[in-house]
Design a protein around this motif. Structure first.
Motif, PDB file in Angstrom:
ATOM      1  N   THR A 140       0.829  -1.198   0.000  1.00  0.00           N
ATOM      2  CA  THR A 140       0.000   0.000   0.000  1.00  0.00           C
ATOM      3  C   THR A 140       0.870   1.258   0.000  1.00  0.00           C
ATOM      4  O   THR A 140       0.557   2.235  -0.683  1.00  0.00           O
ATOM      5  N   GLU A 141       1.996   1.221   0.724  1.00  0.00           N
ATOM      6  CA  GLU A 141       2.920   2.362   0.708  1.00  0.00           C
ATOM      7  C   GLU A 141       3.513   2.578  -0.680  1.00  0.00           C
ATOM      8  O   GLU A 141       3.658   3.709  -1.135  1.00  0.00           O
ATOM      9  N   GLY A 186      -0.264   2.167  -3.405  1.00  0.00           N
ATOM     10  CA  GLY A 186      -1.642   2.526  -3.088  1.00  0.00           C
ATOM     11  C   GLY A 186      -2.507   1.285  -3.178  1.00  0.00           C
ATOM     12  O   GLY A 186      -2.095   0.206  -2.746  1.00  0.00           O
ATOM     13  N   ASN A 187      -3.666   1.399  -3.776  1.00  0.00           N
ATOM     14  CA  ASN A 187      -4.547   0.231  -3.926  1.00  0.00           C
ATOM     15  C   ASN A 187      -4.371  -0.472  -5.265  1.00  0.00           C
ATOM     16  O   ASN A 187      -5.106  -1.415  -5.570  1.00  0.00           O
ATOM     17  N   ASN A 188      -3.399  -0.053  -6.069  1.00  0.00           N
ATOM     18  CA  ASN A 188      -3.180  -0.673  -7.375  1.00  0.00           C
ATOM     19  C   ASN A 188      -2.757  -2.135  -7.281  1.00  0.00           C
ATOM     20  O   ASN A 188      -2.859  -2.859  -8.264  1.00  0.00           O
TER      21      ASN A 188
END
Length: 163
Positions: free
Chosen positions: A44-45, A48-50
């Protein structure tokens, strides 16, 4: 996504299968959960949500997940082969119970295996070096469209779509 939120999405039958596996190996529960949480935090860092789509970030997440499970379990059992075997059992079961499309499942299983290989190649290195290596491997992941292509890329991470 939070690990506990993901666990809550599993059906009773799926939870039962994991419960049986973990009851047979109770000392591996905490290291496996910590590896899973670390994986989601790192992904996530970085992305992100990709990392929830079948892309290079997802390939990274699956490989990292397996490598971190191996690392954290190996700290407990001091046996790299048993750690790799455990990571394979847990992640293969996860892929089986999530009922993905066959190509998605094959991609995930392939990238899981790549993570276990990365762990074996980075014994004695610190976690940051392992993460960096897996990230570089994921940047060079190959886009695939069928199961045969996945089978032919035995030393490369794979993904299905670009996002």
């Amino acid at each position: 996504m939070n690990v506990y939120r993901r666990i809550r999405k599993l059906s009773i039958g799926q939870l039962f299968k994991f419960a049986i596996l973990f009851l047979r190996n109770p000392l591996y529960i905490i290291p496996t959960l910590r590896a899973t949480q670390s994986t989601f935090t790192i992904c996530t860092e970085l992305f992100g949500n990709n990392h929830h789509a079948p892309n290079k970030a997802n390939a990274f997440r699956h490989a990292l997940w397996n490598a971190l499970i191996c690392r954290k379990v190996e700290k407990r059992n001091k046996n790299k082969q048993k750690s790799v075997f455990w990571a394979q059992k847990v992640t293969d079961l996860y892929e089986k119970v999530t009922n993905n499309e066959p190509l998605d499942e094959a991609m995930d299983l392939h990238n899981n295996m790549m993570g276990r290989l990365c762990f074996l190649n980075f014994l004695g290195k610190n976690e940051a070096e392992l993460v960096d290596f897996i990230e570089k491997k994921a940047e060079n992941a190959k886009k695939v469209t069928n199961l045969i292509e996945i089978a032919n890329l035995s030393n490369e991470m794979v993904y299905l779509q670009t996002i």
